[in-house]
Design a protein around this motif. Sequence first.
Motif, PDB file in Angstrom:
ATOM      1  N   ILE A   1      59.374  54.965  43.795  1.00  0.00           N
ATOM      2  CA  ILE A   1      58.466  54.360  44.771  1.00  0.00           C
ATOM      3  C   ILE A   1      59.304  53.747  45.886  1.00  0.00           C
ATOM      4  N   ASN A   2      59.377  54.437  47.023  1.00  0.00           N
ATOM      5  CA  ASN A   2      60.145  53.906  48.147  1.00  0.00           C
ATOM      6  C   ASN A   2      59.244  53.121  49.096  1.00  0.00           C
ATOM      7  N   TYR A   3      59.811  52.611  50.164  1.00  0.00           N
ATOM      8  CA  TYR A   3      59.047  51.735  51.053  1.00  0.00           C
ATOM      9  C   TYR A   3      57.922  52.484  51.748  1.00  0.00           C
ATOM     10  N   LYS A   4      58.090  53.798  51.993  1.00  0.00           N
ATOM     11  CA  LYS A   4      57.037  54.555  52.659  1.00  0.00           C
ATOM     12  C   LYS A   4      55.813  54.717  51.760  1.00  0.00           C
ATOM     13  N   ILE A   5      56.050  54.987  50.481  1.00  0.00           N
ATOM     14  CA  ILE A   5      54.942  55.105  49.533  1.00  0.00           C
ATOM     15  C   ILE A   5      54.254  53.753  49.378  1.00  0.00           C
ATOM     16  N   LEU A   6      55.045  52.702  49.288  1.00  0.00           N
ATOM     17  CA  LEU A   6      54.491  51.364  49.132  1.00  0.00           C
ATOM     18  C   LEU A   6      53.654  50.984  50.347  1.00  0.00           C
ATOM     19  N   TYR A   7      54.156  51.283  51.512  1.00  0.00           N
ATOM     20  CA  TYR A   7      53.431  50.937  52.739  1.00  0.00           C
ATOM     21  C   TYR A   7      52.148  51.730  52.868  1.00  0.00           C
ATOM     22  N   ALA A   8      52.148  52.965  52.373  1.00  0.00           N
ATOM     23  CA  ALA A   8      50.954  53.795  52.455  1.00  0.00           C
ATOM     24  C   ALA A   8      49.800  53.198  51.655  1.00  0.00           C
ATOM     25  N   LEU A   9      50.100  52.378  50.669  1.00  0.00           N
ATOM     26  CA  LEU A   9      49.060  51.756  49.856  1.00  0.00           C
ATOM     27  C   LEU A   9      48.314  50.653  50.602  1.00  0.00           C
ATOM     28  N   VAL A  10      48.982  49.982  51.528  1.00  0.00           N
ATOM     29  CA  VAL A  10      48.395  48.797  52.144  1.00  0.00           C
ATOM     30  C   VAL A  10      48.342  48.807  53.658  1.00  0.00           C
ATOM     31  N   GLY A  11      49.189  49.579  54.335  1.00  0.00           N
ATOM     32  CA  GLY A  11      49.256  49.547  55.792  1.00  0.00           C
ATOM     33  C   GLY A  11      48.265  50.493  56.436  1.00  0.00           C
ATOM     34  N   THR A  12      47.714  50.091  57.560  1.00  0.00           N
ATOM     35  CA  THR A  12      46.733  50.934  58.251  1.00  0.00           C
ATOM     36  C   THR A  12      47.353  52.225  58.750  1.00  0.00           C
ATOM     37  N   ASN A  13      48.649  52.227  59.002  1.00  0.00           N
ATOM     38  CA  ASN A  13      49.330  53.430  59.484  1.00  0.00           C
ATOM     39  C   ASN A  13      49.979  54.217  58.343  1.00  0.00           C
TER      40      ASN A  13
END
Length: 336
Positions: free
Chosen positions: A35-47
């Motif tokens: 689980i890298n930062y891009k996958i993590l961000y995809a869970l919560v970030g609008t972009n």
Amino acid sequence: MAEGSMPGAAKHESSWDSAFYRFAEGIRSLSRGAINYKILYALVGTNGRYVNHSNALVRKRTAAAFSRLIHSSRYADDLRESYHRDDEVFSYAASELVEELRRTSEQDDAAIMDALLGTLMDGVQQGLLNEQLSGRMDVSRIRLRRELGALSAWCHAAKVGGEIPLEELVAAIFHLLAFGRLDERFARTLFDATPAEGAEDDVLANEPEFDRVGDACLIRVRDDRSAPLDGIWRVRADEPFTIGRYTDCDAIEADPLVSRLHCRIYCDDGTWYVEDTHSCHGTRVLRGDSAASSTVVFDSEQSESPVFKLAFGDRIELAGRVMYWFRSLAMRGAHQ
């Protein structure tokens, strides 16, 4: 201007060492790189939807933008936007992340929780403080320390009780990243617990500076006289003590009629005072030998001044519903 930013704020040397970056690194390590930062961000970030875009150029530009985003406090704007569109987004994301951690970390829930708490206390907390130094205005060092301490204690207590609240912990971290504080509804549940009945002597005896001259204490008194002690706090002569619903306060109340910052108690040149801080439902002081024979000597809603001189033994009443007994540390004995 985005919420939480400050015009003209000087860049701190750690401004690119953000809370989200530290959290993402902790998750990457715990998941063994799955689980890298891009996958993590995809869970919560609008972009986050652009992370796996079909166009390779979009994916490349998105990765570069995310790299800049997560190393600064700008990620918080995106997380807040997600939350304002759906206030359950952090709960959904937490459930997905926990399932992935269970699958990839090869550890049980107790070990995962310990690792998350370690990342929270050592990584996320320092990252938020770095962001504060760089101009993020929604982070309070005092409130952060108080809330994280309560959250950690709550998790450990649940663990001892046989429950591992992983989803609640992760959702709390997401809210912390977005707003610099815990969800107030959740925070209130953390601060409901107070010392057990009969804990007064143990609490005071364990204070390292019990004999310090001039200090006082507050005892929260329940309406039920069979269990009068509902919490005890040391009040130091060299710093004000605050009571209210806000988690920045020293004594935190959940009663909705108590104001966020209801009142403060302070010592000036050896004299103790209580000050009503513009509360909605007022502060009163009752004085007498016992609760039954006490009379009202101060009512902020009737007085021209919000400040009143206290005497040891006074009872301080908030909003007509919550009562504190003001005592000297030397006044140890039976409860009234």
